[in-house]
Every structure is written in structure tokens, then in C-alpha cells.
Design an enzyme around this catalytic site. Structure first.
Site, short mmCIF file in Angstrom:
data_model
loop_
_atom_site.label_atom_id
_atom_site.label_comp_id
_atom_site.label_asym_id
_atom_site.label_seq_id
_atom_site.Cartn_x
_atom_site.Cartn_y
_atom_site.Cartn_z
N CYS A 289 0.84 -1.11 -0.15
CA CYS A 289 0.05 0.07 0.04
C CYS A 289 0.79 1.28 0.07
O CYS A 289 1.70 1.33 0.91
CB CYS A 289 -0.86 -0.04 1.12
SG CYS A 289 -1.87 1.67 1.43
N CYS B 262 0.48 3.13 3.20
CA CYS B 262 1.12 2.54 4.43
C CYS B 262 2.71 2.84 4.26
O CYS B 262 3.27 3.22 5.29
CB CYS B 262 0.96 1.01 4.55
SG CYS B 262 -0.58 0.82 5.05
N ASP C 175 -0.97 16.78 -0.91
CA ASP C 175 -1.28 16.01 -2.19
C ASP C 175 -0.14 16.32 -3.08
O ASP C 175 0.15 17.29 -3.34
CB ASP C 175 -2.50 16.45 -2.67
CG ASP C 175 -3.14 15.28 -3.66
OD1 ASP C 175 -3.92 14.22 -3.46
OD2 ASP C 175 -2.39 15.15 -4.92
N HIS D 100 -4.55 0.76 8.25
CA HIS D 100 -4.86 0.52 6.92
C HIS D 100 -6.25 -0.02 6.94
O HIS D 100 -6.73 -1.09 7.30
CB HIS D 100 -4.39 -0.64 6.30
CG HIS D 100 -4.39 -0.84 4.82
ND1 HIS D 100 -3.92 0.09 3.90
CD2 HIS D 100 -5.37 -1.70 4.40
CE1 HIS D 100 -4.44 -0.38 2.68
NE2 HIS D 100 -5.42 -1.24 2.91
N ASN E 180 -13.09 9.77 -1.86
CA ASN E 180 -13.61 8.85 -2.83
C ASN E 180 -13.57 7.35 -2.69
O ASN E 180 -12.70 6.95 -1.82
CB ASN E 180 -12.53 9.14 -4.07
CG ASN E 180 -12.52 10.57 -4.66
OD1 ASN E 180 -13.72 11.22 -4.62
ND2 ASN E 180 -11.50 11.08 -4.96
N HIS F 116 -6.38 3.28 0.25
CA HIS F 116 -6.07 3.35 1.79
C HIS F 116 -7.01 4.46 2.19
O HIS F 116 -6.76 5.56 1.60
CB HIS F 116 -4.58 3.62 2.01
CG HIS F 116 -4.21 3.64 3.38
ND1 HIS F 116 -3.20 3.18 4.29
CD2 HIS F 116 -4.76 4.51 4.42
CE1 HIS F 116 -3.09 3.50 5.43
NE2 HIS F 116 -4.08 4.41 5.63
N HIS G 171 -8.50 8.02 2.97
CA HIS G 171 -7.84 9.13 2.95
C HIS G 171 -8.99 10.25 2.72
O HIS G 171 -10.03 9.97 1.73
CB HIS G 171 -6.91 9.33 1.71
CG HIS G 171 -7.17 9.23 0.45
ND1 HIS G 171 -7.22 7.62 -0.05
CD2 HIS G 171 -7.34 9.86 -0.44
CE1 HIS G 171 -7.61 7.58 -1.41
NE2 HIS G 171 -7.54 8.91 -1.80
N HIS H 28 -9.39 14.04 1.47
CA HIS H 28 -8.61 15.32 0.91
C HIS H 28 -9.36 16.58 1.68
O HIS H 28 -10.62 16.68 1.63
CB HIS H 28 -9.29 15.31 -0.63
CG HIS H 28 -8.87 14.28 -1.50
ND1 HIS H 28 -7.92 14.27 -2.55
CD2 HIS H 28 -9.42 12.76 -1.61
CE1 HIS H 28 -7.68 12.93 -3.06
NE2 HIS H 28 -8.74 12.16 -2.77
P1 AMP Z 1 -7.91 9.26 -4.72
O1 AMP Z 1 -7.97 9.56 -6.13
O2 AMP Z 1 -9.07 9.80 -4.18
O3 AMP Z 1 -7.85 7.77 -4.41
O4 AMP Z 1 -6.92 10.17 -4.24
C1 AMP Z 1 -5.59 9.60 -4.32
C2 AMP Z 1 -4.62 11.13 -4.27
O5 AMP Z 1 -3.35 10.73 -3.80
C3 AMP Z 1 -4.38 11.99 -5.34
O6 AMP Z 1 -5.08 12.99 -5.37
C4 AMP Z 1 -2.88 11.91 -5.69
O7 AMP Z 1 -2.48 13.33 -6.21
C5 AMP Z 1 -2.46 11.70 -4.36
N1 AMP Z 1 -1.14 11.12 -4.37
C6 AMP Z 1 -0.67 9.71 -5.08
N2 AMP Z 1 1.03 9.41 -4.79
C7 AMP Z 1 1.07 10.35 -3.85
C8 AMP Z 1 2.08 10.56 -3.22
N3 AMP Z 1 3.29 9.97 -3.51
N4 AMP Z 1 2.25 11.65 -2.32
C9 AMP Z 1 1.13 12.48 -2.18
N5 AMP Z 1 0.03 12.50 -2.90
C10 AMP Z 1 -0.15 11.46 -3.63
ZN ZN Z 2 -2.40 1.19 3.51
#
Ligand code: AMP
Ligand code: ZN
Length: 112
Positions: free
Chosen positions: A3, A6, A29, A45, A85, A96, A98, A100
Site C-alpha cells: 500500500c 502505508c 497531495d 490500513h 472517494n 487506503h 484518505h 482530501h
Molecule cells: P484518490 O484518487 O481519491 O484515491 O486520491 C489519491 C490522491 O493521492 C491523489 O489526489 C494523488 O494526487 C495523491 N497521491 C498519489 N501519490 C501520492 C504521493 N506519493 N504523495 C502525495 N500524494 C499522492
Molecule cells: Zn495502507
């Protein structure tokens, strides 16, 4: 551990930390959709909001206790939006849980 988030929590992948406590980690982000765009995640997780249950909801409530602190740290005194989402139709790309936190400007009224 496969993940991405994680790995970020474990420090195996770098991130721009905004806030952390015993149960929560928050970071910028990588592809911001607003002037302020922070992801707030439980250290535990949990795959998505669809997987919240009586056993893991303490981690989710910790996230919601952290969000006002994240918002204050980011100077979001004029308001912000919290989005999570879920799954395919929700366009969840990282499995995982999250949240926003978006702000720093007047956000569009349309949410999809
Ligand atoms: P979602 O599309 O709701 O699953 O959001 C995932 C978010 O993670 C997106 O807005 C990506 O820009 C962000 N993301 C992906 N990889 C990373 C990373 N390494 N560091 C920070 N944000 C990330
Ligand atoms: Zn995770």
C-alpha cells in the site's frame, strides 16, 4: 506491504508532512487540485469509507478530530472541503482510506 500510503506512513516513500499524531498522518497531495490540498489518513490500513466498522471507526474519528488542526495549520480559516472517494465509480485510486482537505480559494459548487 504494497500500500502506497502505508509506505508513506512508514517513511519508505517521502511526503510533505502537515500534521501527525498517534493515529493520524497528514501530508500534501502530490498533484494539488486547489491552493491547499492535504490528504488526512489513519495510520491503520482501512481500504475505504466502505470498510469502516465498529472495530476500526476509532481511527476514523481520530482523523475527524485531526482535520480542524490540519485546517488551522494550513490557514483555512475561511472554510474548506473534505472529500473521500470510494471504489471504481468514486474514482478512488489509492486503496487506503484518505480524506482530501481542499481550500485556499472559493471552491466550485458542483461536486459531480
Ligand atoms: P484518490 O484518487 O481519491 O484515491 O486520491 C489519491 C490522491 O493521492 C491523489 O489526489 C494523488 O494526487 C495523491 N497521491 C498519489 N501519490 C501520492 C504521493 N506519493 N504523495 C502525495 N500524494 C499522492
Ligand atoms: Zn495502507
Amino acid at each position: 506491504m504494497s500500500c502506497l500510503f502505508c509506505k508513506i506512513i512508514a517513511g519508505e516513500i517521502p511526503s510533505a508532512k502537515v500534521y501527525e499524531d498517534e493515529k493520524v498522518y497528514a501530508f500534501k497531495d502530490i498533484n494539488p487540485q486547489a491552493p491547499i490540498h492535504v490528504l488526512v489518513i489513519p495510520r491503520e490500513h482501512i481500504e475505504s469509507a466502505d470498510c469502516v466498522n465498529a472495530e476500526n471507526s476509532v481511527s476514523v474519528s481520530a482523523v475527524f478530530e485531526a482535520i480542524p488542526k490540519v485546517a488551522a495549520a494550513c490557514g483555512l480559516e475561511n472554510g474548506y472541503r473534505v472529500i473521500t472517494n470510494v471504489g471504481e465509480d468514486g474514482c478512488q485510486s489509492v486503496k487506503h482510506l484518505h480524506f482530501h482537505v481542499l481550500g485556499g480559494k472559493k471552491l466550485p459548487e458542483n461536486m459531480g
